[in-house]
Enzyme design. Structure first.
Site, PDB file in Angstrom:
ATOM      1  N   GLU A 758       1.266  -1.644  -0.222  1.00 57.73           N
ATOM      2  CA  GLU A 758      -0.136   0.478   0.084  1.00 57.73           C
ATOM      3  C   GLU A 758       0.816   0.892   0.128  1.00 57.73           C
ATOM      4  OE1 GLU A 758      -3.306   0.316   0.393  1.00 57.73           O
ATOM      5  OE2 GLU A 758      -4.098  -1.723  -0.664  1.00 57.73           O
ATOM      6  N   ASP A 759       2.585   1.239  -1.064  1.00 59.46           N
ATOM      7  CA  ASP A 759       2.498   2.635  -0.886  1.00 59.46           C
ATOM      8  C   ASP A 759       3.287   2.424  -0.490  1.00 59.46           C
ATOM      9  OD1 ASP A 759       1.645   3.139  -3.646  1.00 59.46           O
ATOM     10  OD2 ASP A 759      -0.061   3.556  -2.624  1.00 59.46           O
ATOM     11  N   ALA A 760       3.831   1.786   0.734  1.00 55.63           N
ATOM     12  CA  ALA A 760       3.949   1.932   1.742  1.00 55.63           C
ATOM     13  C   ALA A 760       6.021   1.867   1.455  1.00 55.63           C
ATOM     14  CB  ALA A 760       4.132   1.271   3.129  1.00 55.63           C
ATOM     15  N   ARG A 942      -1.005   3.391 -11.376  1.00 52.30           N
ATOM     16  CA  ARG A 942      -1.039   4.659 -11.574  1.00 52.30           C
ATOM     17  C   ARG A 942      -0.448   5.751 -12.615  1.00 52.30           C
ATOM     18  NH1 ARG A 942       0.542   4.450  -5.963  1.00 52.30           N
ATOM     19  NH2 ARG A 942      -1.447   3.977  -5.174  1.00 52.30           N
TER      20      ARG A 942
END
Lengths: 1147, 386
Positions: A758-760, A942
């Site tokens: 999750e984009d960490a 993205r």
């Protein structure tokens, strides 16, 4: 040059053609150099400065001269006349001495950066027979807040060194005000253009033509609407809608035939007009007199007006109905023609929907800037002041006897203008009753979170619509925004698409004198309206000439007229921002010289060949030439949105065809300041650029060169900010390379440890040890040494070095203030202040109070326990009430921790998921160990290809030692490095062309089974940090009234089990948990309930029993537990005569 | 399976009929080439490297009669260290015949577990410069010191700083008023062999004048009287690292206390700028590359791994001349079918090890120290097991 070509006749054509062929092939000239030149001349916030300068130089003189006389009603010989007005240097009078102000001084000492307004006056002294005229120069009527870097500012025209001496950052754009120490910017306001006919449909789908008239005297809105095939006028001074034919007749257009002729002889128009004419006949209105009588009945009765009733209709028609058309001596002809043109446009729109105007079209919009807003305000305040003066002198003159000689100049009140301007600017509420203007939130505190945020704030345009409207039209990206407004920079959420930002090269015009343009038009063959019959008005090949919504006349050769006007403009005989727009569809030539239009510079091309040649650019580089000389010599001109429709603009010179009239200077200028930071934005999915525009404003970095001298309430700084390895031209132009907000982190795009979902992002501990992402947070605390009405005042005393409070006073210096450099912990005292116990009434010796008359009012530091903050600076100043004001800056240096938010420049934000030791981190063949690891799942959905190219480009940049560029759309013009070239560089330095490296695992020591995409990416640390947000509580403070735990982190509040959580627990059946959460851990309370009457009693401690106060005994008392809030509710209900009774049963 | 050479004939003709037990035996005692390749080489293909894992199990090839265990004797016979380059600051050497896990262990120890001295405590007496105290302290901490950490002891929480565990530096820099800006560099950090000069604030000065006033350290003797330091005084490794910049009238006065620590606590204690290894590249030409193709190949490689050798009659043939230089940019296998001609491989038990020292100890000493630490660790494991 162009003139010659125009007059060439056909016989010469062949010769010209040969010449043309022999001419050198048009070469792509690098016009980029124009941009820095443009910004040097115009600056980034030139629109604000221009507008303010115009106000200060021109507009204020107009306002003064329009209301230049105060004459007494009682004694008409007594008068005061304003002769001239000017704004002085920013200064302040302190103890009778005029002291010059500098903006930074004002910021620090919480004062307003303002300059006195000087007027020259002619006035009379004495009264009655003995008046004598006097002159006085430089009378101050008030103080005008000064926009920084405007022509009145002390910073105007200063070079870098002088600015530094004044404590000012040379990169700071100015364009804002300093009001009571806070920086305030007046947002650009977007509005529908005034004085223009706009054809659209109302809610019911009826076609209407509306004009919002705005003149110096009046403002009105006129709507002509077609309802049920009949045309009516809507004007809010009439009770009902009025048939338009009646209005025409009232204006002297008695013949129906003439009206038809004016609208146009096309039978379709007559057919559409017929029902209206018939209706007019039905109401028995045939003459002007009848029409006026009819209208008279429709006029709204004003409640308190005793004006002559007969003339109302006529004066409404003259002054309020389409007020922008002047009427001289009741000659309504020009107004009739204007109405006819409105009708004609309406009918065109009815016949074909194309003729409808688009309200969202940028050409139909005007931007209202600080100068215009200030002039409205000033005009109102000035008039109010004059009225007040008049009232006072009348009151004084009415008195029979006076002791001293009457001097009118002494009754000028300075404060009303000063206070009015200051208050309006600091609250942002424009309440101008005279113009029925009540607008809120017009000013904002300048965002000083990051340098880019400040710049972005200056270019922000706030919308006219309220944000809640759920319409997509105004929010959509308009094609006419191209080059004027940034397509990326808009907030998300409710204001999406409504709040816009200016593009890099946009200029907003200011008003220009109409008179010379009008006479020029007539000289160029415009036939005057007065001399034309209705029939002649719409002849097939004649065009109406309309200047700022005012019909001047018609011209038979519009193209020729337009090109002549343009030639004059390019020659500098006409203002450079005057736009000439030939509307073929409407058979009109629109000339606009009004303020608030957006326009931008373009290179002029003749038959597709740019006028700017190589030698011009060389001269520019050598410094012989400036941007203005390009403009003066007609190589470049400004086009507004409307005139762009007459131009064919080529993006690059190579793409120009013979029809091309203009060439863009640089395509990346369509973006604004914030979007200009993104490298390769044209490779990204568009919303990502929008996200970055919002996030770039939250990035920490350098704020300004004077950042360490500022005393803002909150400052975020990066310890080691860097300039991006992959820059863009915009970055260099706006100075982001000097005041960066981020660091170049070596990023490996791979999966690691599972703490990167999750984009960490996973961070390298050694990088953090070495200073990556380290930031400084500074907070301001202030204390005021108050003076009281009885002459006493607060005092600061020397700290106690012994005793139980000595420990809390450790950081205090001998003067009772915290010493800079001391570590300050929670509950430490930072100012040892005392307040007198008696502050009211009179006291014998206010200065020599005994020790006992003071009580301590120390201020203690309330920060998080885990934070070790340091006292950074202590500043002492005097505030405007002459009190001593002490400001403390507390600094805290933080290293990144798990949960801190980071973002690249591509809208890819993520929190730090975990921090890993360097030896566990993967390393490459070259020995490179990444600073952070990003999960590859961030890419597919993205589609931020720009980020990948940034990585490649930065990698090539570090290995070759040259900053690479990634300007938007820059590949063809060389302002962005091509991927192929970057790959070549990478290969040359021993990397793979695709940027993927052979990586060894730091844990096993074996190579990874994939090549890893690795290289530097510019990362921003965002202001959201865990330390400011994390919160938990066991037991803690409670709200007094309900005895429940407080709410919110700042009050150390509890975490609420809300309705939804409660629902879950009910569904789960965890009743004891609900009981515990809602009762035991919240507000348990023991009550005495009377079983008989069901009301609450009390516990008598003497008798050791509960007693019911209603039954007056303790016989039927039960003790039970209740939430205190419930007990409170019961009692509150009782207080309003509702009796809640508790019915108890055995459980 | 079909690529097993011994089985190819049987495969093509008689696969369905022949029972398993009648198949010819796999030759015992030596591995077939593809298994050998898998065992000893990492193959770097165009898309991704393969065979990156080491086969750990000793009996992995027992079926072929090959013992995969790591014997001490075998290891001693094959293990070699060749020093390629050795300068004051860095060192490149080959570790041949060793497992990746061991090489990695050395790398990890070098980065994180070798102790050095670094400034840990900064007592700031005066700092009027623009640089904040914490930032200044952080910068001072990262300065590499030229001192042998083996001569010092760790200082634990309750220890009193003494000459055995603390080095004290003083920095007093001033920029003259009215002058121009000045730069404070590491050479202004002055070693105080007698320990701290700052007096403890809590000590009551008047109480006993005779005894030495108490300072932040309690040195029993001067450090420069010790034989180790009398000849080479302690100083920062590089004299020209910028610490701060001062404007006119600004001043920094501080004392910095350096203690012994390890890289895993903070990167400032890491004795190496970095230490890493790479496996020895091996470039194999799978086919003869001749003529234009050979020239193309030579041109392709940016680090000139290939050479052209003239075989008879001017026919040019590509040859692998400098495989060690290969940086694995994979240019030579980029393009249509170059993978058929060139194979990029890495030898799994040959490591080119590089150590870049920060200056406390010379790189070769660092490595031997690392070996010692690993030894200690092994001993610890053994004693705990026994």
């Amino acid at each position: 040059m162009v003139a010659n070509e125009d007059v060439l006749d056909q016989s010469q054509w062949s010769r010209i053609d040969k010449e043309f062929l022999a001419a050198p092939v048009k070469s792509a000239v690098d016009k980029f150099q124009l941009l820095p030149e443009f910004l040097k001349v115009r600056g980034l916030v030139k629109q604000h400065l221009d507008s303010f300068n115009y106000f200060v130089r021109t507009e204020i003189k107009k306002i003064i001269s329009a209301n230049n006389e105060i004459r007494s009603k009682v004694d008409p010989r007594v008068y005061l006349r304003y002769k001239d007005v000017r704004i002085g240097e920013p200064s302040m009078i302190i103890d009778g001495v005029t002291e010059k102000l500098s903006p930074h001084k004002c910021r620090l000492s919480d004062t307003t950066y303002a300059a006195p307004i000087f007027v020259n006056i002619e006035y009379t002294t004495g009264s009655g027979q003995s008046t004598s005229p006097q002159m006085k120069k430089d009378v101050v009527i008030g103080r005008m807040p000064i926009m920084l870097r405007s022509c009145c500012c002390v910073l105007y025209g200063k070079d870098e060194e002088e600015l530094a001496r004044l404590g000012e950052c040379p990169l700071d754009p100015g364009g804002y005000f300093v009001i009571k120490g806070t920086e305030k910017v007046i947002l650009i306001q977007e509005q529908l253009s005034k004085n223009r006919i706009i054809i659209d449909t109302d809610k019911k789908g009826c076609v209407q033509a509306s004009v919002t008239s705005s003149t110096a005297a009046t403002k009105s809105k006129t709507v002509i609407k077609m309802e049920k095939e009949k045309i009516y006028l809507h004007l809010n001074l009439f009770k009902n809608k009025v048939p338009i034919m009646v209005v025409m007749k009232a204006m002297g257009m008695e013949s129906d035939q003439e009206v038809v002729q004016m609208v146009g002889r096309d039978p379709r128009y007559s057919a559409l007009l017929l029902p209206s004419i018939e209706e007019c006949a039905k109401t028995n209105v045939f003459t002007q007199h009848q029409a006026l009588e009819y209208l008279e009945k429709q006029v709204k009765q004003l409640p308190f007006s005793y004006a002559p009733v007969e003339k109302r209709a006529s004066s409404i028609l003259r002054d309020i109905f389409i007020a922008n058309i002047p009427v001289r001596q009741y000659n309504f002809r020009s107004k009739c023609i204007y109405v006819a043109v409105m009708l004609r446009r309406m009918m065109e729109a009815i016949l074909s929907k194309d003729a409808m105007d688009d309200k969202d079209y940028v050409g139909n919009k005007r931007l209202e800037l600080s100068g215009q807003l200030l002039s409205l305000l000033f005009e109102d305040l000035f008039k109010t002041m004059n009225d007040e003066v008049k009232k006072t002198i009348d009151a004084i003159l009415a008195k029979p006897s006076r002791s001293s000689r009457f001097d009118i100049s002494q009754y000028i009140v300075k404060d009303s203008i000063t206070v009015g301007l200051e208050r309006t600017l600091s609250t942002g509420n424009w309440d101008v009753k005279r113009f029925r203007m009540h607008r809120k939130g017009m000013t904002q505190v300048v965002a000083r979170l990051s340098y880019i945020g400040t710049l972005g704030h200056m270019t922000k345009i706030s919308p006219q619509f309220e944000k809640s409207r759920k319409v997509s039209g105004p929010r959509a990206l308009q094609p006419s925004q191209w080059g004027m407004l940034c397509p990326c920079d808009t907030p998300e959420g409710e204001a999406c698409g409504l709040v816009k930002n200016l593009a890099l090269m946009t200029h907003v015009t200011t008003d220009e004198e109409e008179g010379p343009i009008i006479s020029l038009c007539y000289a160029l063959g415009v036939e005057d309206l007065e001399l034309l019959s209705g029939e002649e008005l719409h002849m097939p090949n004649s065009f109406l000439i309309i200047l700022n919504g005012l019909i001047l006349g018609k011209h038979r050769k519009p193209q020729r007229f337009a090109s002549a006007m343009r030639k004059l403009r390019r020659a500098g005989k006409l203002g450079e921002f005057v736009s000439i727009f030939v509307n073929e569809k409407q058979h009109c030539v629109y000339i606009a010289s009004d303020g608030g239009r957006v326009c931008r510079p373009l290179v002029i091309a003749d038959k597709g060949v740019s006028r700017i040649k190589e030698h011009h650019m060389k001269e520019l580089k050598d410094g012989v030439r400036t941007f203005d000389s390009f403009l003066r010599e007609g190589l470049i001109e400004y086009l507004d949105v409307n005139e762009e429709n007459n131009a064919l603009i080529a993006l690059y010179e190579g793409e120009a065809t013979p029809e091309t009239t203009h060439i863009e200077i640089e395509p990346f200028t369509i973006l604004g300041v914030c979007a200009g930071l993104i490298p390769y934005p044209h490779h990204n999915q568009s919303p990502r650029n929008t996200y970055q525009c919002a996030m770039g404003k939250q990035a920490m970095g350098n704020i300004a060169y004077n950042q360490l001298c500022r005393m803002d309430t909150l400052i975020y700084l990066l310890v080691y900010p860097q300039r991006p390895l992959l820059t863009t031209r915009t970055i260099e132009l706006v100075g982001y390379d000097k005041l960066g907000a981020g660091q170049n982190a070596t990023v490996a795009v791979m999966s690691y440890s599972g703490y990167d979902i999750e984009d960490a992002i996973v961070m390298n501990k050694s990088s953090l040890d070495r200073g990556f992402g380290r930031c400084i947070v500074m907070k301001k605390m202030s204390a005021i040494c108050q003076k009281y009405e009885n002459g006493t005042s607060d005092r600061i005393i020397r700290p106690q070095r012994e005793g139980y409070e000595a420990e809390r006073m450790q950081i205090l210096d001998e003067d009772g203030l915290a010493a800079p450099g001391e570590i300050i912990r929670p509950h430490d005292i930072y100012i040892n202040k005392q307040t007198p116990t008696v502050t009211r009434g009179t006291i014998a010796s206010p200065m020599g109070l005994p020790e006992s008359a003071y009580k301590p009012s120390r201020q203690t530091y309330k920060g998080p326990e885990e934070e070790t903050a340091v006292m950074d600076r202590v500043a002492l100043c005097t505030d405007k009430n002459n009190n001593l004001c002490v400001k403390f800056m507390v600094r805290h240096t933080r290293r990144p921790e798990v949960g801190d938010k980071f973002s690249s420049r591509h809208g890819q934000k993520g929190v730090c998921g975990t921090i890993i030791q360097q030896e566990d981190f993967p390393f490459s063949e070259h020995g490179i160990c990444p600073d952070l690891i990003m999960n590859p799942h961030g890419f597919p959905s993205r589609m931020t290809v720009g980020k990948m190219i940034e990585l490649l480009g930065s990698k090539a940049g570090v290995s070759s030692g040259r900053f690479h560029y990634g300007s938007a759309f820059g590949e063809p013009s060389g302002h962005a490095d091509k991927v192929e070239a970057i790959s070549e560089t990478l290969v040359k330095h021993g990397f793979s062309y695709n940027g993927k490296d052979f990586i060894y695992s730091g844990i096993t020591g074996m190579p990874l089974q994939a090549y890893i995409f690795m290289g530097p990416i510019y990362y921003q640390k965002l202001k959201h940090m865990v330390l400011d947000k994390m919160h938990a509580r066991g037991s803690g403070p409670r709200v007094m009234i309900t005895r429940q735990p407080t709410e919110g982190r700042s009050r150390n509040g509890g975490l609420r089990v809300g309705e939804m959580e409660r629902d879950c627990l009910i569904a789960y059946g965890a009743s004891m948990l609900i009981y515990e959460r809602l009762m035991i851990s919240s507000d348990p309370f023991e009550v005495q309930v009377c079983r008989k009457c069901g009301l609450l009693g009390y516990y008598n401690y003497k008798l050791k029993t509960g007693i019911c106060s209603t039954c007056k005994n303790g016989d039927n008392i039960s003790t039970m537990k209740l939430p205190y809030a419930c007990k409170l509710l019961i009692q509150e209900l009782q207080s309003m005569n509702i009796v809640p009774r508790l019915k108890l049963t055995e459980a | 399976m079909s690529s097993l050479e011994s089985n190819t004939e049987a495969d093509s003709d008689l696969t369905p009929k022949i029972p398993v037990w009648e198949l010819p035996d796999v030759p015992k005692g030596n591995l077939s080439p593809h298994l050998q390749l898998q065992r000893t080489r990492v193959v770097c293909n165009k898309e991704a490297p393969t065979n990156t894992e080491n086969v750990q199990y000793s009996g992995a090839y027992a079926a072929m009669g090959v013992d995969n265990s790591l014997g001490l004797g075998e290891f001693r016979k094959r293990f070699r260290v060749e020093v390629i380059r050795l300068t004051e600051g860095d060192m490149e050497f080959d570790l041949i015949g060793i497992d990746a896990s061991l090489a990695n262990a050395f790398r990890r120890i070098l980065i994180a577990e070798l102790p050095t001295m670094a400034i840990e405590k900064v007592l700031i007496a005066n700092n009027t410069s623009v640089i904040q105290d914490e930032v200044l302290a952080h910068r001072l901490g990262l300065i590499p010191l030229q001192v042998d950490p083996r001569l010092f002891e760790y200082m634990s929480e309750n220890d009193i700083p003494n000459e055995k565990n603390t080095i004290v530096f003083k920095l007093h820099a001033q920029c003259e008023k009215g002058g121009s800006r000045s730069t404070v560099k590491t050479d202004e950090l002055k070693w105080l062999p007698n320990g701290s000069e700052l007096l403890l604030a809590t000590e009551n000065m008047a109480s006993n004048e005779a005894s030495k006033p108490k300072t932040y350290t309690s040195f029993t003797c001067s450090q420069d009287s010790l034989p180790e330091f009398s000849k080479n005084p302690i100083a920062p490794k590089h004299p020209d690292i910028i610490i701060a910049k001062l404007g006119p009238g600004q001043e920094i006065e501080l004392e910095a206390h350096a203690v012994k620590g390890m890289g895993k606590t903070h990167a400032k204690w890491s004795p190496v700028a970095t230490a890493w290894y790479r496996m020895l590249p091996e470039v194999v030409l799978l086919q003869e590359v001749e003529g234009n193709k050979a020239e193309e190949l030579v041109k392709k490689c940016p680090v000139k791994v290939f050479d052209i050798e003239d075989i008879c009659k001017g026919v040019k043939r590509a040859a692998v001349a400098r495989p060690r230089d290969c940086t694995l940019c994979r240019e030579c296998i980029r393009g249509d079918d170059w993978e058929k001609f060139v194979a990029l491989q890495r030898i799994k038990d040959h490591f080119i090890f590089t150590i870049e020292s920060t200056g406390a100890l010379p790189p070769e000493v660092l490595f031997t120290e690392a070996v010692k630490i690993l030894e200690d660790k092994c001993e610890r494991v053994i004693t705990e097991l026994s």
